[in-house]
Design an enzyme around this catalytic site. Structure first.
Site, short mmCIF file in Angstrom:
data_model
loop_
_atom_site.label_atom_id
_atom_site.label_comp_id
_atom_site.label_asym_id
_atom_site.label_seq_id
_atom_site.Cartn_x
_atom_site.Cartn_y
_atom_site.Cartn_z
N PRO A 141 0.89 -0.80 0.08
CA PRO A 141 -0.55 0.04 -0.16
C PRO A 141 0.80 1.63 0.07
O PRO A 141 0.82 2.12 0.99
CB PRO A 141 -0.95 0.10 1.20
CG PRO A 141 -0.41 -1.04 2.14
CD PRO A 141 1.09 -1.98 1.06
N CYS A 142 1.40 1.72 -1.36
CA CYS A 142 2.72 2.49 -1.63
C CYS A 142 1.14 4.03 -1.46
O CYS A 142 1.41 4.94 -1.37
CB CYS A 142 3.50 2.95 -2.20
SG CYS A 142 1.74 2.44 -3.83
#
Length: 173
Positions: A141-142
């Protein structure tokens, strides 16, 4: 792997609601998630750049478990994506990507937070570069990484996609 062996990369397109992205996986796990609305060429270019000689094969059935998890995530029914990965990156990139997986659903962190988390507080720019190289959007989850001032910052899928993902998680400030 001998020079005569070829890596097969399976791909499929996920179309759900307003989401449309390409997914790619090897026999070991998910290797790439494309940007919202991007053509298959995005996947082809990434695969050709990192796995020269790999063969791309459309296989919707093989990618169904990955697509199902994403649909559950988009619906707000799932907070963590559990299907296996086949990540290709340096040791530093891998450490950054592991730290991203530790950011809780619905929360955000800064690039400095990630640099601290991996024990390299002065490597903020390198952390940003590693985040930008994340091949598995959403799963790693950048999109949860924001600027120190709370602003949405760079994202391979574009800031609109980043805002939509944070909206799914209700993490917008």
């Amino acid at each position: 792997m001998t020079s005569q062996e070829t890596t097969t990369v399976y791909w499929s397109k996920l179309d759900f609601d307003a989401w449309n992205l390409h997914l790619a996986a090897t026999d070991k796990g998910l290797i790439y998630v494309g940007s919202q609305g991007a053509p298959l060429a995005e996947v082809e270019n990434w695969v050709n750049g990192r796995l020269p000689g790999a063969v791309l094969v459309q296989d919707d059935e093989r990618l169904k478990p990955y697509a199902r998890e994403l649909i559950e995530y988009f619906r707000g029914e799932r907070q963590r994506l559990e299907q296996p990965f086949d990540l290709r990156g340096t040791a530093f990139q891998q450490s950054v990507w592991r730290a991203l997986r530790d950011i809780p659903y619905g929360r955000t962190a800064t690039y400095s937070d990630i640099a601290e988390a991996i024990g390299k507080p002065s490597a903020v720019r390198a952390v940003g570069t590693a985040i930008g190289a994340n091949p598995v959007l959403i799963h790693i989850p950048c999109h949860r990484v924001i600027g120190k001032n709370g602003a949405l910052t760079g994202f391979r899928g574009g800031l609109e996609m980043k805002a939509r993902l944070l909206g799914v998680e209700r993490a917008l400030q």
